[in-house]
Design an enzyme around this catalytic site. Structure first.
Site, PDB file in Angstrom:
ATOM      1  N   TYR A 188       0.834  -1.213   0.000  1.00 55.04           N
ATOM      2  CA  TYR A 188       0.000   0.000   0.000  1.00 55.04           C
ATOM      3  C   TYR A 188       0.864   1.256   0.000  1.00 55.04           C
ATOM      4  O   TYR A 188       0.595   2.207  -0.719  1.00 55.04           O
ATOM      5  CB  TYR A 188      -0.935   0.015   1.211  1.00 55.04           C
ATOM      6  CG  TYR A 188      -1.981   1.099   1.099  1.00 55.04           C
ATOM      7  CD1 TYR A 188      -3.199   0.843   0.482  1.00 55.04           C
ATOM      8  CD2 TYR A 188      -1.735   2.383   1.577  1.00 55.04           C
ATOM      9  CE1 TYR A 188      -4.149   1.832   0.339  1.00 55.04           C
ATOM     10  CE2 TYR A 188      -2.679   3.379   1.443  1.00 55.04           C
ATOM     11  CZ  TYR A 188      -3.889   3.100   0.823  1.00 55.04           C
ATOM     12  OH  TYR A 188      -4.821   4.086   0.676  1.00 55.04           O
ATOM     13  N   PHE A 226      -7.044  22.198 -24.355  1.00 49.63           N
ATOM     14  CA  PHE A 226      -7.283  20.767 -24.500  1.00 49.63           C
ATOM     15  C   PHE A 226      -8.561  20.472 -23.708  1.00 49.63           C
ATOM     16  O   PHE A 226      -8.823  21.105 -22.681  1.00 49.63           O
ATOM     17  CB  PHE A 226      -6.114  19.919 -23.991  1.00 49.63           C
ATOM     18  CG  PHE A 226      -6.387  18.456 -24.196  1.00 49.63           C
ATOM     19  CD1 PHE A 226      -6.350  17.904 -25.467  1.00 49.63           C
ATOM     20  CD2 PHE A 226      -6.771  17.644 -23.134  1.00 49.63           C
ATOM     21  CE1 PHE A 226      -6.663  16.568 -25.674  1.00 49.63           C
ATOM     22  CE2 PHE A 226      -7.090  16.304 -23.343  1.00 49.63           C
ATOM     23  CZ  PHE A 226      -7.038  15.769 -24.617  1.00 49.63           C
ATOM     24  N   THR A 227      -9.334  19.488 -24.179  1.00 53.50           N
ATOM     25  CA  THR A 227     -10.681  19.255 -23.625  1.00 53.50           C
ATOM     26  C   THR A 227     -10.683  19.133 -22.099  1.00 53.50           C
ATOM     27  O   THR A 227     -11.364  19.897 -21.410  1.00 53.50           O
ATOM     28  CB  THR A 227     -11.288  17.984 -24.239  1.00 53.50           C
ATOM     29  OG1 THR A 227     -10.360  16.910 -24.078  1.00 53.50           O
ATOM     30  CG2 THR A 227     -11.548  18.167 -25.734  1.00 53.50           C
ATOM     31  N   ASP A 283       1.697  21.060 -19.586  1.00 57.26           N
ATOM     32  CA  ASP A 283       1.006  19.820 -19.881  1.00 57.26           C
ATOM     33  C   ASP A 283       2.028  19.057 -20.727  1.00 57.26           C
ATOM     34  O   ASP A 283       2.188  19.311 -21.912  1.00 57.26           O
ATOM     35  CB  ASP A 283      -0.274  20.095 -20.655  1.00 57.26           C
ATOM     36  CG  ASP A 283      -0.981  18.802 -21.066  1.00 57.26           C
ATOM     37  OD1 ASP A 283      -0.343  17.738 -21.004  1.00 57.26           O
ATOM     38  OD2 ASP A 283      -2.152  18.874 -21.454  1.00 57.26           O
ATOM     39  N   LYS A 285       0.460   8.682 -23.171  1.00 61.64           N
ATOM     40  CA  LYS A 285       0.986   9.161 -24.453  1.00 61.64           C
ATOM     41  C   LYS A 285       2.501   8.883 -24.504  1.00 61.64           C
ATOM     42  O   LYS A 285       2.900   7.735 -24.621  1.00 61.64           O
ATOM     43  CB  LYS A 285       0.678  10.652 -24.657  1.00 61.64           C
ATOM     44  CG  LYS A 285      -0.694  11.181 -24.236  1.00 61.64           C
ATOM     45  CD  LYS A 285      -1.892  10.404 -24.600  1.00 61.64           C
ATOM     46  CE  LYS A 285      -3.246  11.060 -24.385  1.00 61.64           C
ATOM     47  NZ  LYS A 285      -3.507  12.135 -23.488  1.00 61.64           N
ATOM     48  N   ARG A 310     -12.367  16.269 -34.296  1.00 58.20           N
ATOM     49  CA  ARG A 310     -11.792  17.339 -33.487  1.00 58.20           C
ATOM     50  C   ARG A 310     -12.247  18.653 -34.123  1.00 58.20           C
ATOM     51  O   ARG A 310     -11.559  19.230 -34.950  1.00 58.20           O
ATOM     52  CB  ARG A 310     -10.254  17.249 -33.461  1.00 58.20           C
ATOM     53  CG  ARG A 310      -9.719  16.306 -32.387  1.00 58.20           C
ATOM     54  CD  ARG A 310     -10.128  16.749 -31.015  1.00 58.20           C
ATOM     55  NE  ARG A 310      -9.597  15.937 -29.915  1.00 58.20           N
ATOM     56  CZ  ARG A 310     -10.322  15.524 -28.877  1.00 58.20           C
ATOM     57  NH1 ARG A 310     -11.615  15.756 -28.813  1.00 58.20           N
ATOM     58  NH2 ARG A 310      -9.754  14.869 -27.880  1.00 58.20           N
ATOM     59  N   PHE A 336     -18.388  15.149 -26.837  1.00 54.16           N
ATOM     60  CA  PHE A 336     -17.945  14.350 -27.977  1.00 54.16           C
ATOM     61  C   PHE A 336     -17.832  12.865 -27.656  1.00 54.16           C
ATOM     62  O   PHE A 336     -17.943  12.029 -28.533  1.00 54.16           O
ATOM     63  CB  PHE A 336     -16.599  14.870 -28.502  1.00 54.16           C
ATOM     64  CG  PHE A 336     -15.496  14.864 -27.483  1.00 54.16           C
ATOM     65  CD1 PHE A 336     -15.361  15.911 -26.591  1.00 54.16           C
ATOM     66  CD2 PHE A 336     -14.606  13.812 -27.411  1.00 54.16           C
ATOM     67  CE1 PHE A 336     -14.357  15.900 -25.627  1.00 54.16           C
ATOM     68  CE2 PHE A 336     -13.596  13.790 -26.458  1.00 54.16           C
ATOM     69  CZ  PHE A 336     -13.476  14.841 -25.564  1.00 54.16           C
TER      70      PHE A 336
HETATM   71  C1  PLP Z   1      -4.717  12.957 -23.077  1.00 56.13           C
HETATM   72  C2  PLP Z   1      -4.397  14.335 -22.713  1.00 56.13           C
HETATM   73  C3  PLP Z   1      -4.694  14.830 -21.441  1.00 56.13           C
HETATM   74  C4  PLP Z   1      -5.484  14.037 -20.411  1.00 56.13           C
HETATM   75  O1  PLP Z   1      -4.860  12.882 -20.031  1.00 56.13           O
HETATM   76  P1  PLP Z   1      -5.649  11.526 -19.675  1.00 56.13           P
HETATM   77  O2  PLP Z   1      -4.560  10.580 -19.324  1.00 56.13           O
HETATM   78  O3  PLP Z   1      -6.429  11.128 -20.876  1.00 56.13           O
HETATM   79  O4  PLP Z   1      -6.536  11.822 -18.520  1.00 56.13           O
HETATM   80  C5  PLP Z   1      -4.302  16.118 -21.149  1.00 56.13           C
HETATM   81  N1  PLP Z   1      -3.682  16.897 -22.063  1.00 56.13           N
HETATM   82  C6  PLP Z   1      -3.396  16.453 -23.289  1.00 56.13           C
HETATM   83  C7  PLP Z   1      -2.699  17.349 -24.273  1.00 56.13           C
HETATM   84  C8  PLP Z   1      -3.752  15.167 -23.671  1.00 56.13           C
HETATM   85  O5  PLP Z   1      -3.503  14.748 -24.907  1.00 56.13           O
END
Ligand code: PLP
Length: 463
Positions: free
Chosen positions: A77, A129-130, A220, A263, A387, A454
């Protein structure tokens, strides 16, 4: 300043040890499947997809080294050894001392937004970004688009369309003062602009501006490695530096980052928040316990943290990252050469079809990009995503659609998963659809979720 392209073929710096069968289907079956899915590619079953370019998120093929690491998961843990491996990898490669794991990127955004945004403050980003914007708005912040104008022009071939426009930052300070800015949220490379990089020169300028106004930069860092590769290729003075060193310099201009490990980090799940600001780290550790889990696992299993740690070292291998971005360029180049309208230059993680130029007769209110993604699936079983206006959502104040300047279909290439023959299949399908574009019809939205619509919106095909 592109480096001269070598005349001999350079193949992927890995070979395939395990394969996964993918199913082929008929056009009739796919017409039925997409209708059932409300013409939303997010609502298809992945089994019905032949080549899945929905996203590069969590879809990477892990290496034998990462899989071996999975067997070394310490599922204690508290204080699991894999956490310390992850912490070391982030410190060495990103240069941030405090590391807080989260289950994925948006969880790190949630914590950052709640801790760093006062209601009424602005959060300038180099394009939204969304999930980043959603969390900023939930914390009472207002997103401000501060990317250069070239980013909103699908035809501009400017090499650094991810750059921040300093004039747009100055305008916020002139009108509202520097205190009105919560922090700068800088994403290298910019997903929503087509995976476009920013230059180191721009980043340096932005960081000088930010320091002068005592505004923090929080990256980010989701696709920062792909950006580092573009700097190596395109920016004077970086051709002989490693991607690893370039990434480290980029990150040195920020006080921290949020990260979606799904990513760049080459794993199927994971993320983190990292910072050199001790006070912020302490507050974030208190908050991660409430929403994710203890600060040494934050929603991840020990084995998953180990895979992230190993992926972080693999992602900065120069041969790997070159081959990854070059595969995207290969697909983009085939489409461009065939006259299919795509966003140029080709970005780092995806090829973006320019739906307005592809389907000039379908108006925005009939969601041309959503429709193009659906028709591409029916043609070949290739799954991309919209998009454009659907992804952009509605303005919380006026209630009208956000109307972004770009209406795109994103064909996102998973890392290490497909070969260039798969890319040929995708290219041929796009080219065939473009030739028969007058047969494509628009859509009507029949179900609209209130946020991040979306993902679950449903549509019907217009007559
Ligand atoms: C995917 C993404 C996020 C969010 O990350 P998740 O792991 O999907 O929660 C934030 N910013 C960018 C640019 C992304 O491509």
């Amino acid at each position: 300043m592109e480096k001269a392209v070598k005349s001999r073929t350079v193949a992927e710096p890995y070979k395939i040890k395990m394969v996964e069968t993918i199913k082929t289907t008929t056009p009739d079956y796919r017409s039925w499947a997409i209708r059932e899915a409300g013409y939303n590619t997010f609502l298809l079953r992945s089994e019905d997809v032949y080549i899945d370019l929905l996203t590069d998120s969590g879809t990477s093929a892990m290496s034998d080294n990462q899989w071996a690491g999975m067997m070394l998961g310490d599922e204690s843990y508290a204080g699991a050894r894999n956490f310390y491996n992850l912490e070391r990898a982030v410190r060495e490669i990103y240069g941030f001392q405090h590391v807080i794991p989260t289950h994925q990127g948006r969880a790190a955004e949630h914590i950052t937004s709640q801790l760093r945004i006062e209601p009424g403050q602005f959060v300038p980003m180099n394009m939204y970004f969304t999930t980043t914007r959603e969390h900023a708005e939930r914390a009472g912040g207002t997103f401000v688009d501060c990317i250069v104008d070239e980013a909103h022009d699908a035809a501009s071939e400017f090499p650094f369309k991810g750059n921040v426009d300093l004039a747009k930052l100055r305008r916020i300070v002139d009108e509202h003062g520097a205190d009105s800015i919560a922090y700068l949220s800088i994403a290298p490379s910019v997903n929503m602009a087509g995976g476009q990089p920013m230059s180191m020169a721009n980043l340096r300028e932005v960081s000088e501006w930010a320091r002068a106004h005592q505004v923090a930069i929080i990256f980010d860092a989701t696709r920062a490695v792909e950006n580092a590769y573009f700097i190596q290729r395109r920016e004077a003075g970086y051709a002989d530096k490693t991607v690893r060193d370039i990434l480290r310099e980029m990150m040195s201009y920020g006080e921290g980052c949020t990260m979606s490990s799904k990513k760049d980090n080459l794993v199927n799940i994971g993320g983190f928040l990292a910072t050199n600001n001790e006070q912020f780290a302490t507050a974030a550790k208190e908050m991660v316990v409430i929403f994710e889990g203890l600060h040494t696992y934050g929603g991840m299993a020990g084995r998953d943290m180990e895979a992230v740690a190993r992926g972080i070292y693999e992602m900065v291998d120069d041969a790997y990252i070159a081959s990854r971005v070059q595969q995207v360029e290969y697909l983009g180049g085939r489409l461009r050469d065939a006259g299919v309208p795509v966003v140029l230059p080709i970005g780092g993680h995806a090829v973006f079809l320019d739906a307005r130029r592809f389907l000039p007769d379908i108006p925005d209110d009939q969601f041309q990009a959503q429709s193009l993604a659906a028709h591409l699936y029916v043609d070949s079983g290739v799954r991309g995503m919209e998009r454009g206006m659907v992804s952009a959502g509605r303005d919380p104040v006026t209630g009208d659609h956000h109307r972004p300047k770009l209406s795109l279909v994103r064909l996102t290439i998973p890392r290490r998963a497909y070969t260039n023959l798969h890319m040929d299949v995708v290219a041929e399908s796009c080219i065939a659809l473009h030739r028969e574009r007058d047969k494509i019809r628009g859509l009507r939205m029949v179900h609209e979720p209130r946020s991040l619509r979306f993902f679950q919106a449903r549509f019907e095909l217009l007559d």
